[in-house]
Design an enzyme around this catalytic site. Structure first.
Site: not given
Length: 218
Positions: A102, A104-106
């Site tokens: 996803t 923001t996570c990546s």
């Protein structure tokens, strides 16, 4: 003749209204088809995001509950580790994301900890681990995609047992991307399994659970 002109005028007027360009339609009509719009990044927030109080089942001073995480080793074999193995006699940073791959996570959360891993370890941190409610195969693919080596462990809490135990479930079942129940975003610092710092975000927000926030607290 006058009647015919009147009738024609009414028909022409009606046709003109029905053929107005889409941009003139009320905005509330254009919002009926959100699936066709993908320009904006995904936003993860729970249905209770309006609440001003963020709570969890654990807090500073609490012992982390025991749980088992899985991951794939370099040979593609499933391995497991536990909370106690990650934290016993160690200073550990555990952070969680709503989902692998996803935005923001990546793009921010995991890369931030990879970038700051040397500084964190210089401050005495022994373990840095990312936890997500994804299976171990997805976590391995994500690790390879992000080109993460040994700076950060990417661990699967596939059944969400640890996430539930600490009260950090994030129900995204109403979202069209089909994420189901995941984890709220957080970052915690534990020493010998005892929570010393717990930065819990509202839903999937990313405001104070980054690597720099942990560094600032050390």
């Amino acid at each position: 003749m006058a009647a015919s002109l009147t009738t024609f005028s009414r028909l022409f007027s009606s046709t003109t209204v029905s053929l107005l360009p889409p941009k003139t339609l009320p905005s509330k009509l254009s919002m009926r088809f959100p699936a066709s719009r993908h320009a904006k990044p995904l936003r993860f927030s729970s249905s209770s995001s309006s609440s001003s109080t963020i709570t969890a089942a654990i807090g500073v001073g609490d012992k982390l509950p025991e749980a088992t995480f899985s991951f794939l080793d370099s040979d593609g074999e499933v391995q497991t580790t536990t909370v106690s193995e990650l934290t016993k006699g160690k200073k550990a940073v555990l952070f969680a994301v709503p989902g692998a791959f996803t935005p923001t996570c990546s793009q921010k959360h995991v890369p931030g900890f990879v970038e700051k891993s040397g500084e964190l370890k210089a401050k005495g941190v022994d373990t840095i681990a990312c936890i997500s409610v994804n299976d171990a195969f997805v976590m391995k693919a994500w690790k390879e995609d992000l080109k993460v080596n040994d700076e950060v462990l990417l661990l699967s809490d596939g059944n969400g047992m640890f996430t539930k135990a600490i009260g950090c479930e994030l129900d995204l079942s109403d979202k069209p991307v089909g994420l189901g129940v995941r984890s709220r975003r957080y970052a915690l610092l534990a020493e010998d399994g005892v929570v010393k710092l717990f930065n819990l975000e509202e839903g999937g927000a990313f405001t104070f659970s980054g690597a720099q926030d942990i560094l600032d607290a050390l």
